[in-house]
Design a protein around this motif. Sequence first.
Motif: not given
Length: 255
Positions: A204-227
Amino acid sequence: MQMSAPTLRLDAMQFFGRLASDYHAMFGITLAALRGQRILDCPSGPCSFVAEAVAAGIDAVGVDPLYIHTHAELRERCESDIAGTIKAMSAHGDHYSALDLITYADSKRAALHGFLADYEIGRAANRYIAASLPLLPFADQSFDQTFSAHLLVTYSSPESGGILTNSPFTEQWHQAALTELLRVTKRVLHVYPTTTRTSPARRHPYLEHIVARLQVSDEWKCRYELSTYHRGDPAQNLLNASLVIERVSPDHATV
Ligand SMILES: C[S@@+](CC[C@H](N)C(=O)[O-])C[C@H]1O[C@@H](n2cnc3c(N)ncnc32)[C@H](O)[C@@H]1O
């Protein structure tokens, strides 16, 4: 970018819930792995997740705006929404051919039953809280882990890849809701689903944009886990996964 037509389209939010075993399939996490932690489920809807977690000795809290209603009102609303959702899914039969809709509806009724059995006692114990994203009545980092299923992404507009006609859940709302979920989470936030309701599915594009922003913060790490939770035709959703957002250092300030 314009999406292909959604494989399901609804005119209203559904008060529709799931079992702890469904949470396991969505997020890959068992109740046993959550023992000793404080857990938030938002939105919790008529899910039996909180009731099952509490029965397993876990300190769990559910949030939903409809928890202002009585036991009888919620039962009536959910039974009607289960019937309406199954009817809408039947109208998109090709996409749901891998799913037995009778068993599917039965599992939603089982979730409702588990939820209602705990609702009054749980409300009195402050584990069912009436509130709405993007504003939660909790202090920063109140919960070790937070689960958020079938609101973000799902109820975005069909134009963005969701299912809700005239959706109020814009990209700006998603950003605010996710920021609030992260604020109250000490360690890990889990979000499901992460893909559009199109065939084939895309992230989903909204999540992609949010993840892109969080990835450059040093506070959060993002990953996708297969469901392993069903998302219609599996061949059309090779990206079926939850989003896991982990605080790098649990005592840091929030985003
Ligand atoms: C389809 S249910 C999902 C429940 C559960 N997490 C699951 O996966 O089955 C969506 C829920 O979102 C709730 N909801 C609607 N607007 C909300 C908001 N602004 N903040 C939190 N929950 C909301 C609805 O009342 C409904 O119970």
